[in-house]
Design an enzyme around this catalytic site. Sequence first.
Site, mmCIF file in Angstrom:
data_model
loop_
_atom_site.group_PDB
_atom_site.id
_atom_site.type_symbol
_atom_site.label_atom_id
_atom_site.label_comp_id
_atom_site.label_asym_id
_atom_site.label_seq_id
_atom_site.Cartn_x
_atom_site.Cartn_y
_atom_site.Cartn_z
ATOM 1 C CE1 TYR A 33 50.607 -31.054 16.475
ATOM 2 C CE2 TYR A 33 49.231 -32.617 17.627
ATOM 3 C CZ TYR A 33 49.369 -31.425 16.968
ATOM 4 O OH TYR A 33 48.277 -30.614 16.785
ATOM 5 C CE LYS A 148 48.130 -33.684 14.402
ATOM 6 N NZ LYS A 148 47.208 -32.580 14.594
ATOM 7 C CD GLU A 181 43.417 -26.413 9.689
ATOM 8 O OE1 GLU A 181 43.162 -27.624 9.600
ATOM 9 O OE2 GLU A 181 44.566 -25.954 9.604
ATOM 10 C CG LEU A 206 46.813 -31.273 9.710
ATOM 11 C CD1 LEU A 206 48.331 -31.216 9.576
ATOM 12 C CD2 LEU A 206 46.439 -31.744 11.097
HETATM 13 N N1 PDD Z 1 44.465 -31.986 15.846
HETATM 14 N N2 PDD Z 1 43.346 -29.287 11.691
HETATM 15 C C1 PDD Z 1 44.126 -28.997 12.738
HETATM 16 C C2 PDD Z 1 44.724 -27.651 12.845
HETATM 17 C C3 PDD Z 1 44.352 -29.982 13.722
HETATM 18 O O1 PDD Z 1 45.148 -29.702 14.771
HETATM 19 C C4 PDD Z 1 43.748 -31.259 13.606
HETATM 20 C C5 PDD Z 1 43.958 -32.353 14.604
HETATM 21 C C6 PDD Z 1 42.941 -31.495 12.482
HETATM 22 C C7 PDD Z 1 42.282 -32.826 12.254
HETATM 23 O O2 PDD Z 1 43.233 -33.798 11.865
HETATM 24 P P1 PDD Z 1 42.997 -35.333 12.167
HETATM 25 O O3 PDD Z 1 41.667 -35.688 11.598
HETATM 26 O O4 PDD Z 1 44.104 -36.006 11.465
HETATM 27 O O5 PDD Z 1 43.029 -35.496 13.663
HETATM 28 C C8 PDD Z 1 42.773 -30.492 11.544
HETATM 29 C C9 PDD Z 1 44.792 -32.973 16.847
HETATM 30 C C10 PDD Z 1 43.695 -33.917 17.132
HETATM 31 C C11 PDD Z 1 45.317 -32.250 18.083
HETATM 32 O O6 PDD Z 1 46.071 -31.313 17.889
HETATM 33 O O7 PDD Z 1 44.979 -32.640 19.210
#
Ligand code: PDD
Length: 287
Positions: A33, A148, A181, A206
């Site tokens: 996703y 992801k 993270e 991620l």
């Molecule tokens: N999550 N690390 C993890 C485990 C994440 O699920 C996310 C983002 C990030 C940040 O990635 P980005 O800057 O590309 O949004 C880091 C999304 C927002 C979610 O699961 O809702």
Amino acid sequence: MSRIAYVNGRYLPHAEARVHIEDRGFQFADGVYEVVAVMAGRLVDEAGHLDRLERSLRELSIAEPVSRRVLQLVMRELIRRNRIRDGIVYMQVTRGTAARDFRFPKGVRPTLVLTAKRLANFGTPEAVASGVAVVSMPDIRWLRRDIKSVALLAQALGKQRAAEAGAYEGWQVAEDGTVTEGCSSNSWIVTGKGTLVTREPSTMILNGVTRLSLLRLARGMGIPVEERPFTIAEAQGAAEAFMSAATALVLPVTRIDGAAVGSGRPGPVTLRLREAYLAYANAEGAS
Ligand code: PDD
């Protein structure tokens, strides 16, 4: 006005949007996703999110359900139909629907689902003004966190645990004691010397699209940057800490496991980076 979702080529009322009970996303979490922020009606860091979606699909040998161009059109149409000014677009691709068998089915079409929703502000004004609390927890996820994946049970457990502890986010800690993270965000600190530190990209985290833009912006602002792991103790003793994600942009972290970070207030580097990211996101160039 009713919400509209997109499922496999059709725009449907949100309440009626469905996938099959034998969708592999449902049975095996066999899907990926993306969450893309929408600000002032425009997609933020769209290219970065599409690049990462294509990479996640490639890593799992899931076919692209539609071309990148079509995905761009569907995202825009969904923003239009749902009248989103500020919000998010969620897109999910699974391997498709097939009789339950662990091995990949042959000849199935991937399932593509997109939704969009309004989000008044990315991190409430209070969260930005005071910062948020995080609690640490063991990282119990699988070892391909660079993908992801929709397999988010560990993160759901972590977020729930954080909420029950009165915290906004959980910071996950690897076996060697370093922070990987947040449950749905990347983790950052600013050292006493003013160096911005965040973990280097690997299969352990991620590689956040917001993270990548922030690194670029920070370098452009002349802020020294180090990509390396740090521990909870180092973060608690740091001058500043923050988290980044498409849903939060940049949010100051002012308490870690109950200990105040720095002054206990959002730090100047954090706030400068949030402003810089907002300016970038609102600029023509971001989409
Ligand atoms: N999550 N690390 C993890 C485990 C994440 O699920 C996310 C983002 C990030 C940040 O990635 P980005 O800057 O590309 O949004 C880091 C999304 C927002 C979610 O699961 O809702």
